[in-house]
Write an enzyme that holds these catalytic residues in place. Structure first.
Site, PDB file in Angstrom:
ATOM      1  N   HIS A 294       0.683  -1.136   0.095  1.00 52.37           N
ATOM      2  CA  HIS A 294      -0.378  -0.125  -0.560  1.00 52.37           C
ATOM      3  C   HIS A 294       0.742   1.115  -0.012  1.00 52.37           C
ATOM      4  O   HIS A 294       0.398   2.290   0.102  1.00 52.37           O
ATOM      5  CB  HIS A 294      -0.859  -0.547   1.427  1.00 52.37           C
ATOM      6  CG  HIS A 294      -2.382   0.816   0.961  1.00 52.37           C
ATOM      7  ND1 HIS A 294      -2.080   1.458   2.020  1.00 52.37           N
ATOM      8  CD2 HIS A 294      -2.635   0.739  -0.204  1.00 52.37           C
ATOM      9  CE1 HIS A 294      -3.504   2.384   1.922  1.00 52.37           C
ATOM     10  NE2 HIS A 294      -3.976   1.866   0.521  1.00 52.37           N
ATOM     11  N   HIS A 524      -8.246  10.512  -0.169  1.00 49.30           N
ATOM     12  CA  HIS A 524      -7.851   9.726   0.163  1.00 49.30           C
ATOM     13  C   HIS A 524      -6.758   9.717   0.882  1.00 49.30           C
ATOM     14  O   HIS A 524      -5.995   8.498   0.788  1.00 49.30           O
ATOM     15  CB  HIS A 524      -8.054   8.891  -1.292  1.00 49.30           C
ATOM     16  CG  HIS A 524      -7.119   7.754  -1.387  1.00 49.30           C
ATOM     17  ND1 HIS A 524      -6.160   7.302  -1.822  1.00 49.30           N
ATOM     18  CD2 HIS A 524      -7.848   6.512  -1.654  1.00 49.30           C
ATOM     19  CE1 HIS A 524      -6.556   6.320  -1.922  1.00 49.30           C
ATOM     20  NE2 HIS A 524      -7.092   5.604  -1.393  1.00 49.30           N
TER      21      HIS A 524
END
Length: 638
Positions: A294, A524
């Site tokens: 990630h 985000h």
């Protein structure tokens, strides 16, 4: 049936997607031409980038580059990376469901009837607490204006997908609008930047709210250096789109992609890169189940030096379009004199050492030459600390190398207690939520809150616990956003996780960002901080890829003698002591950006606004048909 102050839910069963950040299906990416405009006579010297983009956008070589063919398949796309919430939103994007105030279709009526009692889901298989990262198999439909709900049909394998002018989008072919002609007109004065923390540009906002923000095209432009090679670390890639973000003169320079894809998804990623001989791959090792790669970072090697960018955006267009993202951009690091000792070029925050240690954790030969390049450069002008996560089980001193225990160590060693400390709340802001147990003592308060409330060596042992405020978009935040309901495809909090941790929702606060003009650009970005009781000062600030989950931050095992981390994550920690300050002053008005401002640009409004009893956190795999979004559509999982 479960009930809380934020609604009722019914659920039979489901495949969970607790902590998997969403991936995009914007695979076929066509160029969007911007009208050429000569600004050379009026632009300041610091805005060369405006002329650069406007003079190169329409070059013949850009138009003539072949685009990667995509076959029409039963799945959203043959090249789509993963199958989480964004793919669900994209699956039937050509047939969104229109809000119908009167005479709803029978299918929509049934959906609405189930919603009257609160949140509902049709079917699924429940998971256990460890399944933070399962791929979700549900597919949502967003149905456009004037179109009735139709039974879902299996697509014909012989059907050929019609070419479009822009990438597929949740709202159809007209969703992506052209950027204004001055969109790439940057006002960044790199020398005057104190914190080097930036937000991304957002299409659809007033120009002043993009002044001082930055786009990926600008990061990769000649304004910041003459690029020789680069590395892109990320979770999700649209390679054709990524290549287009490099300016024409750098577009064939070597690029190394560091990813976590396996098997079929890895094959699809490699297929994307077939037209681009200069793109190479490095696969991150994910030895623990449900972990993800990630981390989002760029390593940029220039003729003039070296630069590091740590950010929150995936390498896909949707993440750079109408979402709120954040990034830290390093200074331009010069080359060290030949023969410099190995310890040369280190910063007071030991950023160079920690970056090398993070890259070493990949155990990847492809990164060796990049580690050597870092050793050869002077990183001493770095004022932030690196906070990384790498998969593994760690004991002893290694427990404090990664995740939230790494954050705890830095807060213990480089901050000091403040008067009235228990009144200083901690704030966590994120875009995805994992399983945290049946009550807050299982992980949130027992481990994570203890880390976030650490100030100095002694630690707080008596008195009330400081408040924890969690900022996460409500259903109405998403519904009224620039993207509408499809923005929720980037907020993968599942009903299966939510219904097991109703206790968590009493911590929730709205995403509200009037100071940055981004209340309608869903987040985000992920940020964590400690604020004063009046929210005018910060004891510290962190921007990171880590969402609210044990997979990202790590969880204690074996009676707290071992910590287990599932995923790769990366962020930077701002501590006042590194800037010769006692606290950071919160900047009241982030945009338009002021030159040399001493305040810290928090990306959302302080104090956060608590949910009312009628508010619900956004849950991506249940229907929302009671009210239309900004595009007149509803959200219907099918």
């Amino acid at each position: 049936m479960s009930q809380s102050a934020h609604g009722k839910w019914t659920v039979s069963s489901s495949d969970d997607d607790d902590d998997v950040p969403p991936r995009s299906n914007n695979i076929k990416t066509e160029r969007v031409e911007t009208p050429q405009q000569d600004t050379r006579k009026t632009e300041p010297a610091t805005r060369k980038i405006a002329r650069f983009f406007q003079s190169n956008t329409d070059k013949p070589d850009v138009k003539s580059e072949p685009s990667l063919p995509v076959k029409k398949e039963e799945k959203p796309s043959s090249l789509a990376m993963g199958s989480e919430a964004r793919q669900m939103a994209h699956a039937n994007q050509q047939q969104p469901v229109k809000y119908e105030n009167n005479n709803p279709s029978p299918a929509a009526k049934r959906k609405r009837e189930t919603e009257e009692a609160g949140w509902a889901l049709s079917s699924s298989d429940d998971d256990d607490d460890d399944n933070d990262n399962k791929d979700n198999k549900h597919k949502d439909r967003v149905i456009p204006s004037g179109q009735k709900t139709q039974p879902k049909k299996q697509p014909s394998p012989k059907r050929v997908k019609k070419e479009v002018d822009r990438p597929p989008s949740p709202h159809g072919r007209t969703y992506y609008i052209d950027e204004p002609v001055d969109y790439f007109e940057t006002s960044i004065d790199e020398e005057a930047e104190t914190y080097r923390f930036y937000l991304n540009k957002v299409v659809g906002l007033d120009k002043k709210y993009n002044t001082g923000a930055i786009h990926i095209k600008e990061i990769l432009s000649p304004m910041f250096g003459t690029l020789k090679e680069s590395v892109q670390f990320n979770y999700c890639f649209d390679i054709p789109w990524m290549v287009e973000q490099y300016p024409p003169e750098f577009r064939d320079k070597p690029v190394l992609i560091v990813h976590g894809e396996k098997r079929e998804s890895k094959a699809r990623l490699i297929q994307q890169a077939q037209p681009y001989a200069h793109v190479r791959f490095c696969q991150a090792k994910l030895d623990i189940a449900f972990g993800t790669h990630h981390t989002k970072m760029m390593l940029l090697w220039y003729v003039e030096g070296f630069r590091v960018v740590i950010l929150t955006s995936n390498m896909i267009r949707a993440d750079w379009y109408q979402k709120t993202q954040g990034m830290w951009m390093s200074p331009l690091y010069p080359v060290l004199p030949e023969g410099s000792p190995e310890t040369a070029g280190e910063s007071p925050t030991f950023f160079k050492r920690d970056l090398l240690e993070y890259l070493q954790a990949y155990r990847a030969p492809e990164l060796s030459e990049w580690m050597q390049r870092i050793r050869e450069h002077d990183l001493s002008d770095t004022s932030v600390y690196l906070i990384g996560s790498t998969p593994g089980r760690y004991v002893g001193a290694d427990m404090e190398k990664w995740g939230h225990l790494r954050l705890r160590k830095l807060l213990r060693e480089h901050t000091k207690p403040v008067p009235n400390e228990e009144a200083w709340p901690v704030i966590g802001q994120f875009s995805s939520i994992g399983s945290m147990g049946l009550d807050k003592t299982k992980w949130l308060a027992a481990e994570f809150q203890r880390t976030l409330t650490t100030l100095g060596k002694g630690g707080k042992s008596v008195g009330p616990e400081p408040q924890m405020l969690l900022v996460y978009p409500s259903v109405d935040n998403v519904r009224t956003s620039l993207e509408g309901y499809p923005a929720g495809g980037s907020l993968p909090y599942s009903i299966q996780t939510a219904q097991r941790q109703l206790w968590l929702h009493s911590f929730f606060h709205h995403w509200k960002a009037e100071t940055t003009g981004r209340s309608h650009a869903m987040p985000h970005i992920k940020t964590y901080m400690r604020a004063s009781p009046d929210f005018t000062q910060l004891a510290w600030f962190l921007v990171t890829s880590s969402n609210l989950s044990k997979a990202a931050w790590g969880g204690m095992e074996k009676n707290n003698t071992q910590v287990m981390v599932r995923s790769y994550e990366l962020g930077v920690l701002y501590l006042p002591s590194a800037f010769n300050l006692s606290t950071f002053r919160v900047q009241k008005n982030v945009f338009p950006a002021g030159e040399g401002s001493s305040g810290f640009p928090v990306p959302f409004d302080l104090p956060p606004q608590r949910y009312s009893s009628k508010d619900q956190p956004w849950i991506w795999n249940i229907p929302y048909t009671q009210a239309p979004d900004t595009h007149g559509n509803v959200w219907v999982p099918s």
